[in-house]
Enzyme design. Sequence first.
Site, PDB file in Angstrom:
ATOM      1  N   ALA A 237       0.831  -1.195   0.000  1.00 51.15           N
ATOM      2  CA  ALA A 237       0.000   0.000   0.000  1.00 51.15           C
ATOM      3  C   ALA A 237       0.870   1.253   0.000  1.00 51.15           C
ATOM      4  CB  ALA A 237      -0.902  -0.006   1.217  1.00 51.15           C
ATOM      5  N   ASP A 386       1.574  -8.212  12.304  1.00 50.15           N
ATOM      6  CA  ASP A 386       0.923  -8.402  10.990  1.00 50.15           C
ATOM      7  C   ASP A 386       1.616  -9.561  10.271  1.00 50.15           C
ATOM      8  OD1 ASP A 386      -0.894  -7.903   9.006  1.00 50.15           O
ATOM      9  OD2 ASP A 386       0.259  -6.300   8.061  1.00 50.15           O
ATOM     10  N   THR A 426       5.478  -2.303   9.261  1.00 49.16           N
ATOM     11  CA  THR A 426       4.594  -1.134   9.275  1.00 49.16           C
ATOM     12  C   THR A 426       3.727  -1.081  10.536  1.00 49.16           C
ATOM     13  OG1 THR A 426       4.460  -1.468   6.893  1.00 49.16           O
ATOM     14  CG2 THR A 426       2.996   0.172   7.813  1.00 49.16           C
TER      15      THR A 426
HETATM   16  N1  LIG Z   1      13.899  -7.924   1.388  1.00 50.23           N
HETATM   17  C1  LIG Z   1      13.032  -8.352   0.465  1.00 50.23           C
HETATM   18  N2  LIG Z   1      13.371  -9.365  -0.364  1.00 50.23           N
HETATM   19  C2  LIG Z   1      12.517  -9.816  -1.309  1.00 50.23           C
HETATM   20  N3  LIG Z   1      11.278  -9.308  -1.499  1.00 50.23           N
HETATM   21  C3  LIG Z   1      10.878  -8.294  -0.706  1.00 50.23           C
HETATM   22  C4  LIG Z   1      11.720  -7.762   0.312  1.00 50.23           C
HETATM   23  N4  LIG Z   1      11.057  -6.768   0.944  1.00 50.23           N
HETATM   24  C5  LIG Z   1       9.849  -6.695   0.344  1.00 50.23           C
HETATM   25  N5  LIG Z   1       9.730  -7.601  -0.655  1.00 50.23           N
HETATM   26  C6  LIG Z   1       8.579  -7.832  -1.538  1.00 50.23           C
HETATM   27  O1  LIG Z   1       7.803  -6.639  -1.645  1.00 50.23           O
HETATM   28  C7  LIG Z   1       6.480  -6.829  -1.134  1.00 50.23           C
HETATM   29  C8  LIG Z   1       6.008  -5.576  -0.412  1.00 50.23           C
HETATM   30  O2  LIG Z   1       6.904  -5.294   0.669  1.00 50.23           O
HETATM   31  P1  LIG Z   1       6.372  -4.803   2.076  1.00 50.23           P
HETATM   32  O3  LIG Z   1       5.405  -5.798   2.625  1.00 50.23           O
HETATM   33  O4  LIG Z   1       7.537  -4.499   2.929  1.00 50.23           O
HETATM   34  O5  LIG Z   1       5.627  -3.468   1.629  1.00 50.23           O
HETATM   35  P2  LIG Z   1       4.467  -2.621   2.331  1.00 50.23           P
HETATM   36  O6  LIG Z   1       4.187  -1.457   1.447  1.00 50.23           O
HETATM   37  O7  LIG Z   1       4.873  -2.298   3.730  1.00 50.23           O
HETATM   38  O8  LIG Z   1       3.257  -3.625   2.321  1.00 50.23           O
HETATM   39  P3  LIG Z   1       1.882  -3.527   3.115  1.00 50.23           P
HETATM   40  O9  LIG Z   1       0.892  -2.991   2.133  1.00 50.23           O
HETATM   41  O10 LIG Z   1       1.607  -4.950   3.502  1.00 50.23           O
HETATM   42  O11 LIG Z   1       2.118  -2.642   4.315  1.00 50.23           O
HETATM   43  C9  LIG Z   1       6.576  -8.068  -0.247  1.00 50.23           C
HETATM   44  O12 LIG Z   1       5.383  -8.776  -0.187  1.00 50.23           O
HETATM   45  C10 LIG Z   1       7.656  -8.885  -0.948  1.00 50.23           C
HETATM   46  O13 LIG Z   1       7.110  -9.626  -2.013  1.00 50.23           O
END
Ligand SMILES: Nc1ncnc2c1ncn2[C@@H]1O[C@H](COP(=O)(O)OP(=O)(O)OP(=O)(O)O)[C@@H](O)[C@H]1O
Length: 470
Positions: A237, A386, A426
């Site tokens: 998001a 989460d 988050t």
């Molecule tokens: N270190 C990493 N290595 C590989 N893939 C990653 C890594 N960090 C994030 N991702 C990929 O990116 C996606 C989104 O990352 P993340 O969940 O940190 O984002 P977000 O914006 O905080 O998501 P949310 O909407 O759940 O809060 C993850 O589901 C994963 O597929």
Amino acid sequence: MDKSSGDEIWEDSFDKLLDPRPQQSNLNIIKKNVRLSYNIDTSVENSSHSIKGCSPKSCNRSVSISTPNYNHLGKDLFNCGLSPINRLQLDGFEDTTEKCNADKDAEPNTKKRGLIVPSKNQIDTFSKFSNQTNKVACASNQSNKIVGVVLKPGKWRKSLNIFRQTQISVLNESKKLESRNSVCQDRKSIFLNGLNKQNVISQQDFYKYCNQGKPLKFNAAYSQYKMLKTHKIGEGAYGEVFRYTPNRKGCKNDLVLKIIPIEGSIEVNGEKQKNFSQIWPEIIITKKLSSIQGFANIEKVSTVKGKYPQHFVKLWKRYDDEKGSENDHPGLFGENQLFVVLELHFAGSDMSNVIFLNSEQSFYALQQIILTLAVGEEDYQFEHRDLHWGNILIKSTTKKHICFKFNNTDLIVDSKGVNITIIDYTLSRITIDECCYFNDLSNDEELFQASGDYQFDIYRMMRNELKEYH
Ligand SMILES: Nc1ncnc2c1ncn2[C@@H]1O[C@H](COP(=O)(O)OP(=O)(O)OP(=O)(O)O)[C@@H](O)[C@H]1O
């Protein structure tokens, strides 16, 4: 699992031990290529392993398995019980998961997803919303009339948020919902120092933390020639995630960039942009946990400014064409847009996209998850809050063992070829030197409303457990 099926339903002999039925235990037949489960000391590595998706070079097909043996960790170390699930209905909506599952025309996967269905008088106006159906997964019947919004387990908030915003006049619910919406529009990252709530971090302090005096130019800081084999691998998001191989000597790991727009006035992906104070807890948590086995390893955090570089826009479009993005096109950002960029080590695919080779591999992955959380909790009173399977990444490894340090004690777990990493802080909470960094979830009603999947029940169960705590 169909209990009446024959022996072939078992993936491997360890699965049998999970089932208490005596006739199955008694069977305990030595299958071709599978070693007997009982009485094997797995302090001696006796399995070969692979996970789906890794290259044939690094991964062989399993030819034998061994029984997990966790004596070295102490049998009662992780003793937990699960409460029965209570399904709550979403305010203002009718939960018709069952009904829809019974409907032959319904999407076959609805059983596994959170299904939120508007009441009849909401459906007509909801149809106007149908041009948004590529943004929000919708279940529909044969006449193509939309009957509900399906929330997939895992990352679901974005879909619900977009639906809520589009539908807020239709829902015409009580003030409660309106205030809930305004709450969800304004993310609640809060920094607590003792009992005093403060939004503490200034722009300059944030830059200092990034070892910068001012924001870097986005295009220059992440120019195309510094990055090889770049592609978009995920989205949330709050931002976009790209993987690349750094074009510099001595850098062994592939990195990922998590690019989060910040401080701007335009809404992105249905959310207000965070400000520096609101993103601060996630940065602090990521940095602090980075040195602990099992948490995301961060290389660098920086602040950049400017239009989204064209090479990223192209990769964004490619991802959108191939997989479909729920996020807004990054072309919407102007010259003055700020972004926080987290550079993390690539940590594999999320668990929802990985098929374990056998139950033993999943057992050891679970041990790694438990130990990671145990160390985080012991060192920093860490709570993830989460932890769905989209936030657990799995990568193949050639290391035989994974080492954890729990309260000055070394704990060693067999890897069985997999290395887990817990991501996305988050909603997490951490305490460092008596300062607690977290998102205040207590007013975030939206988080506790979805139903239809165990993940959504967990949020409510945890709130009930914690009551007045945030
Ligand atoms: N270190 C990493 N290595 C590989 N893939 C990653 C890594 N960090 C994030 N991702 C990929 O990116 C996606 C989104 O990352 P993340 O969940 O940190 O984002 P977000 O914006 O905080 O998501 P949310 O909407 O759940 O809060 C993850 O589901 C994963 O597929």
